[in-house]
Design an enzyme around this catalytic site. Structure first.
Site, PDB file in Angstrom:
ATOM      1  N   ASN A  47       0.821  -1.214   0.000  1.00 60.81           N
ATOM      2  CA  ASN A  47       0.000   0.000   0.000  1.00 60.81           C
ATOM      3  C   ASN A  47       0.856   1.266   0.000  1.00 60.81           C
ATOM      4  O   ASN A  47       0.556   2.223  -0.718  1.00 60.81           O
ATOM      5  CB  ASN A  47      -0.964  -0.002   1.183  1.00 60.81           C
ATOM      6  CG  ASN A  47      -2.108  -0.971   0.973  1.00 60.81           C
ATOM      7  OD1 ASN A  47      -2.477  -1.294  -0.151  1.00 60.81           O
ATOM      8  ND2 ASN A  47      -2.679  -1.447   2.061  1.00 60.81           N
ATOM      9  N   ALA A  68       2.775   6.439   3.191  1.00 61.95           N
ATOM     10  CA  ALA A  68       2.768   5.504   4.317  1.00 61.95           C
ATOM     11  C   ALA A  68       1.413   4.806   4.406  1.00 61.95           C
ATOM     12  O   ALA A  68       0.400   5.329   3.934  1.00 61.95           O
ATOM     13  CB  ALA A  68       3.060   6.247   5.619  1.00 61.95           C
ATOM     14  N   ASP A  69       1.437   3.632   5.007  1.00 62.18           N
ATOM     15  CA  ASP A  69       0.210   2.888   5.278  1.00 62.18           C
ATOM     16  C   ASP A  69       0.364   2.222   6.634  1.00 62.18           C
ATOM     17  O   ASP A  69       1.321   1.475   6.852  1.00 62.18           O
ATOM     18  CB  ASP A  69      -0.042   1.832   4.206  1.00 62.18           C
ATOM     19  CG  ASP A  69      -1.383   1.145   4.398  1.00 62.18           C
ATOM     20  OD1 ASP A  69      -2.410   1.854   4.413  1.00 62.18           O
ATOM     21  OD2 ASP A  69      -1.409  -0.084   4.560  1.00 62.18           O
ATOM     22  N   THR A  70      -0.556   2.517   7.544  1.00 58.34           N
ATOM     23  CA  THR A  70      -0.496   1.980   8.907  1.00 58.34           C
ATOM     24  C   THR A  70      -1.631   0.985   9.109  1.00 58.34           C
ATOM     25  O   THR A  70      -2.787   1.284   8.804  1.00 58.34           O
ATOM     26  CB  THR A  70      -0.592   3.113   9.944  1.00 58.34           C
ATOM     27  OG1 THR A  70       0.495   4.022   9.731  1.00 58.34           O
ATOM     28  CG2 THR A  70      -0.529   2.570  11.360  1.00 58.34           C
ATOM     29  N   GLY A 105       4.036   0.801   6.749  1.00 56.48           N
ATOM     30  CA  GLY A 105       4.875   0.740   5.566  1.00 56.48           C
ATOM     31  C   GLY A 105       5.166   2.162   5.123  1.00 56.48           C
ATOM     32  O   GLY A 105       4.255   2.992   5.101  1.00 56.48           O
TER      33      GLY A 105
END
Length: 186
Positions: A47, A68-70, A105
Site C-alpha cells: 500500500n 505511508a500505510d499503517t 509501511g
C-alpha cells in the site's frame, strides 16, 4: 525542506512539520489492498509503495515523495478503520488487555530512487470496561483510525505500554524515515 506527502492525514503532516519539513499534500489515488494477517508486513509495504508510485507518476521527482500505510494486527487479523461505531466497539473490545502490533509501511521516491520499509511496534492495552469503550467511541476519535484508536489523542489512556517507535503508532515512524532520507541523499 519540502516533500510531497502522498496522504491527507493531518497526523502525518504534523509529524513531518515536527522535523521542520513542510509537506505539500497530494493524496494518492490508489486502491489499497487487503490481505491475510500473516502477510500484514507485505500489505503495509504494498500500500505504501502503491500510494508513492501513484503520486510520483503525477508530480515527478523535483521533491521527495513520501507515502505511508499503517495497519493494526491482532489474532492474525488486520484491523483497518472501523466502518461504524459497532465495529469500533468490537475492535476495542478485542484489543482490551492485550498486545497487538502496529505496522507502518513507508515508501520514499526521489531522483529515480525508491526505498520502502516497514516499522513494527508492539502496543499493549490495559483492561477496558464497556463504559470506557462507549465513552471513547462517543468522542468519534476512533472512527478514522486503524484499530479504532489514536495514541496521540484521547486514546492515549487506553495504552498501558509500547515496545518500539511511538511515532509509528501515530502513523509515521520518523527515525526510520529520517534514515531513508539519508540513504537517498535527501
Amino acid at each position: 525542506m519540502k516533500v510531497i506527502l502522498a496522504s491527507a492525514s493531518p497526523r502525518r503532516q504534523a509529524l513531518l512539520q515536527q522535523l521542520g519539513i513542510e509537506p505539500v499534500v497530494q493524496p494518492a489515488s490508489f486502491d489499497e489492498v487487503g490481505g491475510r494477517a500473516e502477510l500484514a508486513h507485505e500489505v503495509a509495504l504494498t500500500n505504501a509503495k502503491g500510494k508513492c508510485d501513484a503520486v510520483y507518476a503525477e508530480v515527478g521527482d523535483e521533491l521527495p515523495v513520501v507515502a505511508a500505510d499503517t495497519i493494526v494486527v491482532i489474532d492474525n487479523v488486520i484491523l483497518g478503520k472501523p466502518q461504524d461505531e459497532a465495529e469500533a466497539q468490537a475492535m476495542l473490545t478485542r484489543l482490551s488487555g492485550r498486545t497487538h502490533q502496529v505496522m507502518t509501511g513507508v515508501a520514499v521516491r526521489y531522483k529515480g530512487q525508491q526505498l520502502a520499509k516497514v516499522c513494527t511496534t508492539d502496543v499493549s492495552f490495559r483492561e477496558l470496561t464497556a463504559a470506557e469503550i462507549a465513552a471513547y467511541i462517543a468522542t468519534k476519535e476512533p472512527l478514522d483510525k486503524a484499530g479504532a484508536y489514536g495514541i496521540q489523542g484521547r486514546g492515549a489512556v487506553l495504552v498501558e505500554k509500547i515496545n518500539g517507535c511511538y511515532n509509528n503508532v501515530v502513523g509515521l515512524p520518523l527515525t526510520m524515515l529520517h534514515e531513508m532520507f539519508r540513504q537517498l541523499g535527501v
